[in-house]
Design a protein around this motif. Structure first.
Motif, PDB file in Angstrom:
ATOM      1  N   THR A  96       0.750  -1.131  -0.179  1.00 23.25           N
ATOM      2  CA  THR A  96      -0.199   0.097  -0.063  1.00 23.25           C
ATOM      3  C   THR A  96       0.971   1.105  -0.036  1.00 23.25           C
ATOM      4  O   THR A  96       2.171   1.230   0.218  1.00 23.25           O
ATOM      5  CB  THR A  96      -0.896   0.135   1.273  1.00 23.25           C
ATOM      6  OG1 THR A  96       0.009   0.202   2.318  1.00 23.25           O
ATOM      7  CG2 THR A  96      -1.780  -1.166   1.416  1.00 23.25           C
ATOM      8  N   PRO A  97       0.333   2.564  -0.138  1.00 25.35           N
ATOM      9  CA  PRO A  97       1.083   3.619  -0.152  1.00 25.35           C
ATOM     10  C   PRO A  97       1.884   3.920   1.181  1.00 25.35           C
ATOM     11  O   PRO A  97       2.845   4.248   1.323  1.00 25.35           O
ATOM     12  CB  PRO A  97       0.384   4.761  -0.438  1.00 25.35           C
ATOM     13  CG  PRO A  97      -0.822   4.086  -1.335  1.00 25.35           C
ATOM     14  CD  PRO A  97      -0.971   2.680  -0.861  1.00 25.35           C
ATOM     15  N   ARG A  98       0.865   3.475   2.174  1.00 26.12           N
ATOM     16  CA  ARG A  98       1.470   3.589   3.598  1.00 26.12           C
ATOM     17  C   ARG A  98       2.984   2.645   3.880  1.00 26.12           C
ATOM     18  O   ARG A  98       3.599   3.030   4.487  1.00 26.12           O
ATOM     19  CB  ARG A  98       0.467   3.161   4.540  1.00 26.12           C
ATOM     20  CG  ARG A  98       0.929   3.066   5.821  1.00 26.12           C
ATOM     21  CD  ARG A  98      -0.117   2.301   7.022  1.00 26.12           C
ATOM     22  NE  ARG A  98       0.287   2.713   8.311  1.00 26.12           N
ATOM     23  CZ  ARG A  98      -0.061   1.932   9.276  1.00 26.12           C
ATOM     24  NH1 ARG A  98      -0.523   0.543   9.013  1.00 26.12           N
ATOM     25  NH2 ARG A  98       0.091   1.970  10.656  1.00 26.12           N
ATOM     26  N   ASN A  99       2.708   1.423   3.382  1.00 25.43           N
ATOM     27  CA  ASN A  99       3.922   0.354   3.763  1.00 25.43           C
ATOM     28  C   ASN A  99       4.923   0.233   2.751  1.00 25.43           C
ATOM     29  O   ASN A  99       5.805  -0.674   2.453  1.00 25.43           O
ATOM     30  CB  ASN A  99       3.406  -0.868   4.276  1.00 25.43           C
ATOM     31  CG  ASN A  99       3.008  -1.828   2.996  1.00 25.43           C
ATOM     32  OD1 ASN A  99       2.925  -1.222   1.951  1.00 25.43           O
ATOM     33  ND2 ASN A  99       2.294  -2.838   3.288  1.00 25.43           N
ATOM     34  N   THR A 133      16.159   1.601   3.924  1.00 25.89           N
ATOM     35  CA  THR A 133      14.921   2.384   3.683  1.00 25.89           C
ATOM     36  C   THR A 133      14.214   2.753   4.942  1.00 25.89           C
ATOM     37  O   THR A 133      13.891   1.584   5.468  1.00 25.89           O
ATOM     38  CB  THR A 133      14.019   2.020   2.496  1.00 25.89           C
ATOM     39  OG1 THR A 133      14.708   2.048   1.190  1.00 25.89           O
ATOM     40  CG2 THR A 133      13.042   3.205   2.310  1.00 25.89           C
ATOM     41  N   LEU A 134      13.834   3.791   5.253  1.00 21.16           N
ATOM     42  CA  LEU A 134      12.892   4.136   6.387  1.00 21.16           C
ATOM     43  C   LEU A 134      11.390   3.932   6.208  1.00 21.16           C
ATOM     44  O   LEU A 134      10.962   4.269   5.014  1.00 21.16           O
ATOM     45  CB  LEU A 134      13.111   5.685   7.209  1.00 21.16           C
ATOM     46  CG  LEU A 134      14.604   5.895   7.475  1.00 21.16           C
ATOM     47  CD1 LEU A 134      14.506   7.419   8.116  1.00 21.16           C
ATOM     48  CD2 LEU A 134      15.027   4.808   8.526  1.00 21.16           C
ATOM     49  N   TYR A 135      10.709   3.279   6.964  1.00 21.41           N
ATOM     50  CA  TYR A 135       9.528   3.073   7.105  1.00 21.41           C
ATOM     51  C   TYR A 135       8.776   3.614   8.187  1.00 21.41           C
ATOM     52  O   TYR A 135       8.984   3.039   9.428  1.00 21.41           O
ATOM     53  CB  TYR A 135       8.968   1.592   6.922  1.00 21.41           C
ATOM     54  CG  TYR A 135       7.489   1.261   7.281  1.00 21.41           C
ATOM     55  CD1 TYR A 135       6.512   1.964   6.392  1.00 21.41           C
ATOM     56  CD2 TYR A 135       6.998   0.089   8.145  1.00 21.41           C
ATOM     57  CE1 TYR A 135       5.234   1.879   6.823  1.00 21.41           C
ATOM     58  CE2 TYR A 135       5.953  -0.167   8.119  1.00 21.41           C
ATOM     59  CZ  TYR A 135       4.870   0.650   7.570  1.00 21.41           C
ATOM     60  OH  TYR A 135       3.511   0.495   7.857  1.00 21.41           O
ATOM     61  N   VAL A 136       8.173   4.932   8.166  1.00 23.94           N
ATOM     62  CA  VAL A 136       7.562   5.582   9.430  1.00 23.94           C
ATOM     63  C   VAL A 136       6.405   5.587   9.316  1.00 23.94           C
ATOM     64  O   VAL A 136       5.535   6.022   8.171  1.00 23.94           O
ATOM     65  CB  VAL A 136       8.394   6.919   9.647  1.00 23.94           C
ATOM     66  CG1 VAL A 136       7.817   7.757  10.609  1.00 23.94           C
ATOM     67  CG2 VAL A 136       9.776   6.984   9.563  1.00 23.94           C
TER      68      VAL A 136
END
Length: 277
Positions: A112-115, A124-127
């Protein structure tokens, strides 16, 4: 006269300069001194813009479990807009293994755009936002949808700035000043203390100018690591019980101490020592 002239020219060609040095022909190859002296720097390091201690892309390019363990003891650095650098040693992490992991945001392979950061290159950061007000910071690892959650730090530098940021960003809390132990002992707390928000999502921890990871100082021995169940994933069935949370044994900055897991770690360490005798 012709032979004499020829002998003089030959003698002049073989004559050394007065200072004893030997001039070389423009076409003669020259031996230059080695460009690097001593041992080569580890592939894990990057010298980006004068930061030789910075961990490079190769460090993050490993499976989630080994990366979660490797994070322990390393130093997370956040550079604020005014140049202030905030530093904290990583003491607690959680591994999320990707599509198979029922507790991961990428379970089932859904993107999804979120994850999206979970599916990008390692480092890569996932915030993401939780409860609509707090942020959590993850770092992608090897494997689509796999990442490591940073859960707790031991504050090392910029503590007053961290305290101010936590005081400003805490929701509905006022009054008592925070103790050092309370600054970064939780995933959302460390994001508040370092001013990490959604704008950091999908940034590269190996190259970003505002946040990066440095190799922690080497101690006399490696700290014991406790492997325990992750926190807050009770709805993930059997995955809620898997020992995919890792923290430095005895660290007072850890968010949640699992006493049973700690006893198991100590028992295994004792058994290992006994085998050596």
């Amino acid at each position: 006269m012709g032979q004499k002239k020829q002998r003089l020219l030959e003698a002049k060609r073989h004559q050394s300069p007065p200072d004893g040095t030997r001039t070389s022909s423009p076409k003669e190859p020259r031996l230059e001194p080695p460009t690097t002296l001593g041992p080569q720097r580890s592939i894990y390091f990057s010298s980006l813009k004068g930061r030789p201690g910075r961990l490079g892309s190769e460090f993050f390019d490993q499976p989630a479990v080994s990366l979660a363990r490797a994070f322990l003891g390393q130093v997370l650095v956040r550079r604020l807009d005014d140049g202030t650098e905030l530093r904290g040693r990583v003491v607690e992490t959680e591994a999320y293994l990707g599509p198979e992991d029922e507790a991961a945001h990428s379970r089932g392979g859904r993107q999804t755009p979120r994850n999206r950061g979970m599916f990008m290159k390692p480092g890569t950061l996932y915030v993401y936002l939780i409860y609509g007000i707090y942020f959590c910071m993850n770092v992608s690892s090897q494997g689509d949808g796999a990442c490591v959650l940073l859960r707790a730090l031991e504050p090392l530098g910029g503590l007053e700035a961290m305290r101010q940021l936590r005081h400003t960003l805490r929701k509905g809390v006022a009054g008592r000043a925070l103790k050092d132990l309370e600054l970064c002992n939780g995933p959302s707390k460390l994001c508040q203390a370092l001013a990490i928000d959604k704008s950091f999502d999908q940034r590269d921890l190996a190259t970003d100018e505002a946040v990066w990871l440095e190799r922690g100082p080497l101690g006399p021995s490696e700290p014991a690591v406790v492997a325990a169940a992750r926190v807050g994933v009770g709805s993930a069935g059997e995955w809620a019980l898997k020992p995919l949370r890792f923290y430095v044994q005895g660290s007072p900055w850890v968010s949640v101490v699992d006493r049973a897991a700690k006893r198991n770690t100590q028992a295994r360490a004792k058994a290992s020592r006994d085998e050596d005798f």
